[in-house]
Design an enzyme around this catalytic site. Structure first.
Site, PDB file in Angstrom:
ATOM      1  N   TRP A  36      43.843  40.239  62.451  1.00  0.00           N
ATOM      2  CA  TRP A  36      44.979  40.736  63.247  1.00  0.00           C
ATOM      3  C   TRP A  36      44.608  42.054  63.916  1.00  0.00           C
ATOM      4  CZ3 TRP A  36      50.654  39.848  61.278  1.00  0.00           C
ATOM      5  CH2 TRP A  36      50.860  38.466  61.102  1.00  0.00           C
ATOM      6  N   ASP A 109      51.369  41.217  57.386  1.00  0.00           N
ATOM      7  CA  ASP A 109      50.973  39.899  56.895  1.00  0.00           C
ATOM      8  C   ASP A 109      50.758  40.006  55.378  1.00  0.00           C
ATOM      9  OD1 ASP A 109      50.346  37.218  57.245  1.00  0.00           O
ATOM     10  OD2 ASP A 109      48.271  37.569  57.861  1.00  0.00           O
ATOM     11  N   LYS A 160      55.628  38.765  57.654  1.00  0.00           N
ATOM     12  CA  LYS A 160      55.565  37.490  56.929  1.00  0.00           C
ATOM     13  C   LYS A 160      56.591  37.486  55.800  1.00  0.00           C
ATOM     14  CE  LYS A 160      51.761  36.247  54.521  1.00  0.00           C
ATOM     15  NZ  LYS A 160      50.423  35.650  54.749  1.00  0.00           N
TER      16      LYS A 160
HETATM   17  N1  SAM Z   1      46.386  39.468  58.664  1.00  0.00           N
HETATM   18  C1  SAM Z   1      45.129  39.532  57.904  1.00  0.00           C
HETATM   19  C2  SAM Z   1      44.014  39.146  58.843  1.00  0.00           C
HETATM   20  O1  SAM Z   1      44.309  38.773  59.970  1.00  0.00           O
HETATM   21  O2  SAM Z   1      42.838  39.246  58.477  1.00  0.00           O
HETATM   22  C3  SAM Z   1      45.203  38.668  56.653  1.00  0.00           C
HETATM   23  C4  SAM Z   1      46.116  39.258  55.616  1.00  0.00           C
HETATM   24  S1  SAM Z   1      46.137  38.454  54.046  1.00  0.00           S
HETATM   25  C5  SAM Z   1      47.072  37.016  54.380  1.00  0.00           C
HETATM   26  C6  SAM Z   1      47.259  39.436  53.115  1.00  0.00           C
HETATM   27  C7  SAM Z   1      46.717  40.784  52.697  1.00  0.00           C
HETATM   28  O3  SAM Z   1      47.768  41.563  52.150  1.00  0.00           O
HETATM   29  C8  SAM Z   1      45.636  40.710  51.614  1.00  0.00           C
HETATM   30  O4  SAM Z   1      44.413  41.188  52.134  1.00  0.00           O
HETATM   31  C9  SAM Z   1      46.167  41.620  50.508  1.00  0.00           C
HETATM   32  O5  SAM Z   1      45.163  42.413  49.917  1.00  0.00           O
HETATM   33  C10 SAM Z   1      47.167  42.485  51.255  1.00  0.00           C
HETATM   34  N2  SAM Z   1      48.162  43.117  50.398  1.00  0.00           N
HETATM   35  C11 SAM Z   1      48.960  42.533  49.486  1.00  0.00           C
HETATM   36  N3  SAM Z   1      49.689  43.462  48.845  1.00  0.00           N
HETATM   37  C12 SAM Z   1      49.338  44.668  49.371  1.00  0.00           C
HETATM   38  C13 SAM Z   1      49.752  46.007  49.109  1.00  0.00           C
HETATM   39  N4  SAM Z   1      50.638  46.293  48.163  1.00  0.00           N
HETATM   40  N5  SAM Z   1      49.180  46.985  49.839  1.00  0.00           N
HETATM   41  C14 SAM Z   1      48.257  46.711  50.786  1.00  0.00           C
HETATM   42  N6  SAM Z   1      47.836  45.468  51.072  1.00  0.00           N
HETATM   43  C15 SAM Z   1      48.365  44.449  50.367  1.00  0.00           C
END
Ligand code: SAM
Length: 211
Positions: A36, A109, A160
């Site tokens: 993204w 996301d 999301k």
């Molecule tokens: N949009 C990204 C891309 O295009 O590459 C993919 C995102 S992936 C579906 C969801 C991400 O949310 C993961 O890398 C995860 O580590 C992160 N995430 C989940 N909880 C989080 C938090 N509390 N703080 C920061 N990142 C978090």
């Protein structure tokens, strides 16, 4: 090449709603591995303009040109402070007082690790959604109150969520009153079996005062 197939979801959202514009400042929550960020970077840099893209993730994200990446838990105060500092560094005015609403688009996301325990999964998902909206309400640009034809639109939030009834209430309470348009959007590139959907929220404004 994009770092993950997630790119296609944002590309679809961008094509349909045009939420990111050249020159914008975009914050991407949950940015790893960075697809993204790549999509947002392409759009903000169009027309020779220099926008800014900032990303946050628990996991490491490989560096990307013209992009500020912060590794940390978005739910922690220290990570949010680091993000606020990075934004101040990027605000053209440079005055902390103007930092308030310097973001044009917030993307999230973020997804919690799914444990299978529905109650805690919903709670974790809500906590991330609340944090994303809390950040948005503090930093996202507001629409101006000028006459309709001169009116400048407020900023956008793409977030999301997983289709649980608890989260539908979240939309009614925290999104509908603050954005002129709130749309539920399931990209074609999102797996059909997944409950994942996006809220595309456009044109932030303050709700009318009560009383
Ligand atoms: N949009 C990204 C891309 O295009 O590459 C993919 C995102 S992936 C579906 C969801 C991400 O949310 C993961 O890398 C995860 O580590 C992160 N995430 C989940 N909880 C989080 C938090 N509390 N703080 C920061 N990142 C978090």
């Amino acid at each position: 090449a994009y770092r993950s197939r997630a790119a296609f979801k944002l590309l679809e959202i961008q094509e349909k709603f045009g939420i990111i514009r050249a020159g914008d400042t975009v914050v991407d929550l949950g940015c790893a591995p960075g697809a993204w960020l790549q999509v947002a970077g392409e759009v903000v840099g169009k027309d020779g303009l220099s926008g800014r893209v900032l990303g946050v993730d628990l996991l490491r994200t490989d560096p990307l040109e013209n992009t500020t990446i912060i590794q940390g838990d978005f739910l922690s105060a220290s990570t949010q402070l680091e993000l606020a500092r990075a934004l101040r560094g990027s605000s053209e005015e440079g005055e902390p007082a103007k930092l308030g609403r310097c973001v044009d688009v917030v993307l999230s996301d973020m997804a919690p690790n799914i444990s299978g325990n529905r109650t805690s999964d919903v709670a974790n998902s809500l906590r991330l959604s609340e944090a994303a909206v809390g950040f948005t309400m503090r930093f996202l640009r507001l629409g101006t109150d000028a006459a309709p034809r001169q009116r400048k639109q407020g900023g956008a939030l793409v977030m999301k969520y997983f289709a649980h009834p608890e989260l539908t209430e979240f939309k009614t309470q925290y999104l509908i009153p603050y954005f002129k348009r709130v749309i539920d959007f399931k990209p074609k590139s999102s797996r059909k079996e997944s409950a994942e959907t996006y809220w595309v929220c456009m044109d932030l404004h303050l709700p009318p005062r009560h009383g």
